[in-house]
Design a protein around this motif. Structure first.
Motif, mmCIF file in Angstrom:
data_model
loop_
_atom_site.group_PDB
_atom_site.id
_atom_site.type_symbol
_atom_site.label_atom_id
_atom_site.label_comp_id
_atom_site.label_asym_id
_atom_site.label_seq_id
_atom_site.Cartn_x
_atom_site.Cartn_y
_atom_site.Cartn_z
ATOM 1 N N ILE C 139 0.829 -1.243 -0.198
ATOM 2 C CA ILE C 139 -0.018 0.118 -0.063
ATOM 3 C C ILE C 139 0.806 1.075 -0.047
ATOM 4 O O ILE C 139 0.527 2.316 -0.897
ATOM 5 N N ILE C 140 1.735 1.174 0.886
ATOM 6 C CA ILE C 140 2.792 2.556 1.061
ATOM 7 C C ILE C 140 3.379 2.893 -0.528
ATOM 8 O O ILE C 140 3.494 3.761 -0.922
ATOM 9 N N LEU C 141 3.656 1.738 -1.188
ATOM 10 C CA LEU C 141 4.545 1.657 -2.424
ATOM 11 C C LEU C 141 3.654 2.198 -3.402
ATOM 12 O O LEU C 141 4.008 3.214 -4.096
ATOM 13 N N VAL C 142 2.166 1.553 -3.375
ATOM 14 C CA VAL C 142 1.422 2.121 -4.543
ATOM 15 C C VAL C 142 0.792 3.462 -4.354
ATOM 16 O O VAL C 142 1.080 4.282 -5.108
ATOM 17 N N PHE C 143 0.302 3.679 -3.106
ATOM 18 C CA PHE C 143 -0.281 4.702 -2.935
ATOM 19 C C PHE C 143 0.296 5.966 -2.267
ATOM 20 O O PHE C 143 -0.027 7.003 -2.595
#
Lengths: 297, 373, 322
Positions: C139-143
Motif C-alpha cells: 500500500i505504501i509503495l503504490v499509494f
C-alpha cells in the motif's frame, strides 16, 4: 460403520481415493497442493544439498550492491551484495522447520489433552477445557510475543512460544472428535470385552480422530509461518544473518521506495506459501465433511 | 369477496378458453439434477384449477406433489431443479416463461403458498405484527397505494422494554403504551380466531405454538387475498385438534376471499375433510382427478383404490387395511409404461409398454388407466 | 470472570516464572546489582509465588502496572498516552472491515459456487494469509510512493499543530474543536494504515457472513418471504442478512484480537504513535514491564470484546435470554 482402523495411514485407501477426487475437482485446492508440495520439496532439497541448489550462496557478500533485477539476479541484490532470490529461497527450510515443529508438537499435545478430556469426562475434562479456554482468549501473537520476550529472542524460543498459541485449538478439536467417536458402538463393545482404556484410546480413538486433526494441521502450517515471520519482523524470531522471510522484510523495509523488490519478495513468499496451505487445508476440510462428501460418493 | 377483485393480480386477466379455470397447467415436466443422475420429478402434469375450489393433491412422499406446488409459484431450488417443459397459465400469463420481476409481483397477491412448518416459516427476529405489516405494505405498493411508512413500526416501547428486561435478566413492569401495529393486521389476526390479537402481534415467532403460527400464516394469506393459495401439508405438523381448527379456517378463508386452494397432503382423512376435488399423484404423474365425493365412493385407478384401502375409514372398521405391495419407484430409473404397473394387481401387457394418458371417463372424473378406457 | 482470572494468572506466570531472573529483567539489563536488589524487594520478587500473585493482582487493579526501566515512567501512564491513537486506528479499521467484509460475504453467498464466490473466497484467503507487513508495504509503495496520494507516516503532518487534547484521537478532537485543517489532514493520514489492517482481517467477517447467509437461505422463512411476494432484495437484506448478522457478532473478539495483533506491525511501519508502535519500541529496548503491559491490555480488550459480543448477540436475537 466400518469397525476400527489400524494405525497405518492417516487415511485408509477408500478415504484417500475420495479425498483425492474432491481435491482434484477443485482447481483452487489443487493449486494449494502444488504450492505446499513445492515448498516442502524446496526446503528438503535445500537442506540436503546445503544451499547448493540455490543460484548463489545466500550468505556470501559481494561488491555488487543493490543491483536491480536482471537475468543474473532475478530479484536483484541487497545492500550487502547478496542475491535476494537465493536468500528468499534459503529461508524455506527455516520457516518449514518452525512450522512443522510447532504444528507437530501442538497437535500431539492437543491429541493427548483433548483425547483425555473427551474420554474421561468429568473433572478432568472440566479442568483441561477451562485451561484451554483461557489460552484461547489471548490474541495469538500477543501471547507468543510475551513468552519470547520473557525467554529472550530466538528461533527456538519462538517455537516454545508458538506451541501454546496453537495447542488449545487441537485440544478442542480432539475432544469434540473423541466425543463423537466414543458414542459409536464399537467403543462400547471394546469396553464390554474388557479392554484397557489406554488400549481403547490408542487403538480406536486416536486412529479415528487423526485424519480430522491432520486436515487442520495443514491449514495451520501457513498460519504458523505467518505468525513466526511476524515475530521475526518485530525482532523476536530469527536473528541476523539468518535468511528468514519476516526478518528479510524488515531488513529491506528502508529500501522500499527505491528498491521495492528487496522487502516485497520475502513478504510475497510468505503470502504464497500461506495461501497455498490455506487452499489445500480448506479443500481437504471439504473433502472430510460428510455433507460435501455425500454429493460425490 | 368483491374486494378480492380490486387487486390486479387476483384473477384479473383470465385467459379465454379455459372455462372458469384460474390456473391451467399443461404438460409440466420438472427434472432434478442429482450427483447420482437426473430424475424426473414431474413427468407431464395437466391440471385445471377452477375458481374458489379446494383441491387436495394426495400421494405418497416423493410423488411430486410438493414439487408441483413449488413449481407453480416458482420457488423450486434452481439448480438442481429445472422446468424441462410445459406451461402454467395464470392471470393470462405463462408462468414458466415469466421474468422473475413479474413473477415477484404475482406472488403473494396472485399466488401464495404456506408450508408445513409454520414456526420456521416466520422470520425469528421480527414480531408477528411487523411481519404482517410488511405483508400489507407489499400488497399496497402493488396497487400504487401509499406504502405503510417504514417497514419497522416505530416507536417500539414494547420491544425496547423486552430487550431491556432480557439484558437485565429481570422482568420490568410492562409499559402501558403498547406498540401500534396497523389495524388491518390486528383485524386479520382476529379473523383467524386469535383472541388477543394485540398481544400476539407483539410476540416473536418463538413465543407462538405451531397452531398459532399457522393461523398467522393464514392471516398473511387473508391480507393478500391471492386467487390461488398453495398449502403444502399445512396441518401435518399440528396435533389433531389444532388441525381441525386450521382446516376450518382454511375453508373460511376460501369462502371469504374466493381463493382456490391447492391443498397438498399425504393424509386422505384430511383430504376428505376439506377438499372439493381430489387429485391423486403417483411417481410424478396425476393418475386420477375427481370430485371428492366421487373419488372416495368410486375410485377408478388401482392406485387410488389401494390408497383408500390402506387407510382406516370411519364406519367401516371391520374392513381390513391393506398395504399396497412394493415400493415407490426410483425416479431416476422409472418403470416402462404405466409407472404403477409393477405394484398393480390388475396390470396386463399393455400397461408394461404404453403410458396411459388421463381421460375423462365420466363428467369431471379423469383417470389415467387402461382398465377404465 | 474465571477467564479474566485465568488470563492474569498466565501473564503472571510469564512475567515471574518463565523469565529466568525477573528482578534483573524488570530492572533492565544495564541496572546495577543494588538497583536489582532494591527492585526485587520493592516488588516482593523474593516472596513465595502465591504471595507474589496477590501483589501482582493488586497492582493490576490499582493501576500499578510496573515501571519501565528505559524511560523510568509508570507503564500505565505510557500506555494511556499511546492508547487513543490505537483506538482511533482500530475503529477506522473496523469500519472499513465491516463496510467491505459484510457485503462481500453477502455477494459470495448469493453466487454460491459461482465465479464471484470463488473470487471472493480467494480474496479473503489471501487476506488471512498475507502478513500485515506485506499489505502495508504494498500500500505504501503504490499509494504513497508511486501514486503519491496519501502520506506514508504518522497521524498528522509535522507542520501542523495537533488539535486541543480532549480524547487524544486527532480526528475526533479536531472535529470537536472545529479545526478543519487538522481534521482533513488526520483523516488523510489514517486511510492507509486502517486499510492495511482491514485487509488482513476482513476475511474473518466475510467468511462467517457467507456461511451464515448460506445457512439462512435454507430456512423456511426465506421461502415463505418469497411466497408472500417480497422481492429478492427485501428477502436478502431485510430477512436473510438480518438473521445472518447474529452469528457474525460472535467473531467480534476474534476480529479485535487479529486487529490488535496487526497494529504492532502496521503501526511500526506507518510510524503511527499507538500501542503497537510502543510495543515494538519496548521490544527493541527489551523493556519487559512495558511488553507485559501491552499483553495485558490487548488481552483484556479481547476478553471485553467477547463479553460485548455476547450482549450484542442477545440484542439481535430475540430468542436468547441472558
Amino acid at each position: 460403520m466400518a469397525s476400527t482402523r489400524k494405525f497405518q495411514l492417516p487415511f485408509d485407501r477408500n478415504e484417500a481415493a475420495i479425498t483425492w477426487r474432491v481435491v482434484k475437482s477443485s482447481p483452487m485446492t489443487l493449486a494449494g497442493a502444488v504450492i505446499a508440495v513445492a515448498f516442502v520439496a524446496l526446503a528438503i532439497a535445500d537442506v540436503v544439498t546445503r544451499d547448493a541448489i540455490l543460484p548463489y550462496n545466500p550468505y556470501a557478500l559481494t561488491t555488487q550492491l543493490l543491483r536491480p533485477p536482471s537475468l543474473a539476479h532475478p530479484l536483484g541484490t541487497d545492500d550487502l551484495g547478496r542475491d535476494v532470490l537465493s536468500r528468499v529461497l534459503a529461508a524455506a527450510p527455516i520457516d518449514a522447520e518452525v512450522a512443522f515443529s510447532v504444528v507437530g508438537v501442538a497437535m500431539a499435545l492437543g491429541l493427548l489433552t483433548g483425547g483425555l478430556a473427551g474420554y474421561r469426562g468429568g473433572l478432568t475434562e472440566e479442568v483441561i477445557m477451562r485451561v484451554t479456554d483461557i489460552f484461547l482468549s489471548f490474541p495469538g501473537i500477543v501471547l507468543a510475543l510475551a513468552i519470547v520476550a520473557a525467554l529472550g529472542p530466538s528461533t527456538l524460543h519462538s517455537i516454545f512460544a508458538l506451541v501454546p498459541v496453537w495447542w488449545p485449538t487441537y485440544t478442542r478439536l480432539a475432544r469434540a472428535e473423541t466425543l463423537s467417536v466414543k458414542s459409536q458402538q464399537f467403543i462400547d463393545s471394546s469396553r464390554a470385552v474388557g479392554q484397557r482404556p489406554s488400549y481403547i484410546i490408542g487403538h480406536h480413538i486416536f486412529p479415528n480422530i487423526f485424519p480430522t486433526l491432520l486436515v487442520y494441521a495443514t491449514l495451520d502450517i501457513g498460519n504458523v509461518i505467518l505468525t513466526y515471520s511476524i515475530l521475526s519482523f518485530i525482532g523476536l524470531g530469527a536473528q541476523v544473518p539468518t535468511p528468514e522471510w519476516g526478518l528479510l522484510t524488515v531488513q529491506g523495509e528502508s529500501y522500499l521506495r527505491s528498491y521495492p523488490w528487496i522487502p516485497i519478495a520475502p513478504a510475497l513468499a510468505i503470502l504464497v506459501v500461506a495461501v497455498g496451505f490455506s487452499l489445500l487445508g480448506d479443500g481437504l476440510r471439504d473433502a472430510l465433511d460428510p455433507r460435501v462428501r455425500g454429493t460425490f460418493g | 369477496m368483491g374486494e378480492a377483485k380490486t387487486l390486479p393480480a387476483a384473477g384479473g386477466g383470465e385467459a379465454v378458453g379455459f372455462g372458469d379455470a384460474v390456473l391451467t397447467i399443461k404438460g409440466l415436466v420438472v427434472k432434478y439434477n442429482t450427483f447420482r443422475g437426473e430424475l424426473t420429478a414431474l413427468g407431464g402434469v395437466d391440471l385445471n384449477v377452477r375458481r374458489s375450489r379446494i383441491i387436495a393433491i394426495v400421494g405418497e412422499s416423493g410423488c411430486g406433489k410438493s414439487t408441483l406446488g413449488l413449481s407453480i409459484i416458482r420457488l423450486l431450488p434452481v439448480p438442481p431443479a429445472r422446468v424441462a417443459g410445459g406451461e402454467i397459465h395464470f392471470a393470462g400469463k405463462n408462468l414458466v416463461e415469466l421474468p422473475e420481476s413479474q413473477m415477484t409481483r404475482l406472488r403473494g397477491t396472485g399466488l401464495s403458498m404456506i408450508f408445513q412448518e409454520p414456526l420456521s416459516s416466520l422470520d425469528p427476529v421480527y414480531t408477528v405484527g411487523d411481519q404482517l405489516a410488511e405483508t400489507i405494505r407489499v400488497r399496497d405498493e402493488r396497487v400504487g397505494k401509499p406504502s405503510y411508512g417504514p417497514f419497522r413500526v416505530a416507536p417500539a416501547p414494547e420491544e425496547s422494554h423486552r430487550t431491556a428486561s432480557r439484558l437485565l435478566g429481570a422482568r420490568l413492569p410492562r409499559p402501558r403504551a403498547s406498540r401500534k401495529y396497523p389495524d388491518e393486521a390486528i383485524k386479520a389476526l382476529r379473523e383467524v380466531q386469535i383472541s388477543d390479537p394485540e398481544l400476539v402481534a407483539a410476540k416473536y415467532p418463538h413465543e407462538l405454538s405451531g397452531g398459532m403460527a399457522q393461523r398467522v400464516m393464514i392471516a398473511t394469506a387473508l391480507l393478500e387475498k391471492p386467487s390461488i393459495l398453495i398449502a403444502d401439508e399445512p396441518t401435518s405438523a399440528l396435533d389433531v385438534t389444532t388441525q381441525a381448527q386450521v382446516l376450518e379456517l382454511m375453508r373460511e378463508l376460501r369462502d371469504e376471499i374466493g381463493a382456490s386452494v391447492l391443498f397438498i397432503t399425504h393424509d386422505l382423512a384430511v383430504a376428505a375433510q376439506i377438499a372439493d376435488e381430489v387429485v391423486v399423484m403417483y411417481a410424478g404423474e396425476i393418475v386420477e382427478h375427481a370430485e371428492a365425493g366421487q373419488l372416495f365412493s368410486n375410485p377408478m385407478h388401482p392406485y387410488t383404490e389401494g390408497l383408500l384401502q390402506s387407510f382406516p375409514r370411519k364406519f367401516k372398521d371391520e374392513e381390513k387395511l391393506k398395504a399396497i405391495p412394493g415400493d415407490v419407484p426410483d425416479l431416476r430409473f422409472p418403470p416402462s409404461g404405466c409407472k404403477f404397473h409393477p405394484r398393480c394387481t390388475y396390470a396386463f401387457d399393455r400397461c408394461r409398454v404404453e403410458l396411459p394418458l388421463a381421460k375423462e371417463v365420466s363428467p369431471g372424473h379423469r383417470v389415467a388407466c387402461f382398465l377404465r378406457q | 470472570m474465571p477467564t479474566l482470572l485465568g488470563v492474569t494468572l498466565i501473564t503472571f506466570l510469564i512475567s515471574r516464572v518463565i523469565v529466568p531472573d525477573p528482578a534483573r529483567t524488570w530492572a533492565g539489563f544495564r541496572a546495577t546489582p543494588a538497583a536489582v536488589a532494591a527492585l526485587a524487594a520493592r516488588y516482593h520478587l523474593n516472596a513465595p509465588l502465591y504471595i507474589q500473585y496477590f501483589y501482582y493482582m493488586g497492582g493490576l487493579i490499582t493501576g500499578h502496572w510496573g515501571v519501565s526501566p528505559t524511560s523510568g515512567r509508570p507503564v500505565l501512564s505510557q500506555i494511556s498516552q499511546y492508547f487513543p491513537a490505537t483506538v482511533e486506528l482500530a475503529i477506522a479499521a473496523i469500519v472499513i472491515t465491516i463496510i467491505v467484509g459484510i457485503p462481500l460475504g453477502v455477494v459470495s453467498a448469493l453466487h454460491h459456487n459461482g465465479k464471484y464466490d470463488h473470487g471472493i473466497r480467494f480474496l479473503y484467503l489471501a487476506g488471512f494469509s498475507s502478513p500485515p507487513f506485506f499489505v502495508a508495504l504494498v500500500i505504501i509503495l503504490v499509494f504513497g510512493y508511486v501514486l503519491n496520494i496519501f502520506p506514508t507516516q504518522g497521524e498528522l503532518s509535522s507542520n501542523l499543530a495537533p488539535p486541543a487534547h480532549i480524547t487524544g484521537m486527532y480526528i475526533v478532537d479536531s472535529l470537536l474543536t472545529g479545526n478543519w485543517t487538522d481534521f482533513v489532514n488526520s483523516v488523510w493520514h489514517i486511510v492507509m494504515p486502517a486499510t492495511a489492517l482491514a485487509l488482513t482481517v476482513f476475511g474473518i467477517v466475510t467468511r462467517i457472513t457467507r456461511s451464515s447467509m448460506l445457512e439462512v437461505f435454507q430456512k423456511d422463512f426465506v421461502r415463505a418471504s418469497y411466497a408472500k411476494g417480497l422481492a429478492q432484495r427485501a428477502v436478502v437484506y431485510r430477512h436473510a442478512l438480518r438473521n445472518a448478522l447474529i452469528p457474525t457478532t460472535t467473531v467480534l473478539g476474534l476480529l479485535l484480537g487479529a486487529l490488535l495483533s496487526g497494529t504492532i506491525v502496521v503501526e511500526s511501519i506507518f510510524l503511527w504513535p499507538g500501542i503497537g508502535y510502543f510495543a515494538l519500541q519496548s521490544i527493541e529496548n527489551l523493556d519487559f514491564p512495558s511488553i507485559m503491559g501491552v499483553t495485558v491490555l490487548f488481552t483484556l480488550s479481547v476478553v471485553i470484546a467477547n463479553l460485548l459480543a455476547d450482549v450484542l448477540y442477545a440484542v439481535l436475537d430475540p430468542r436468547i435470554k441472558i
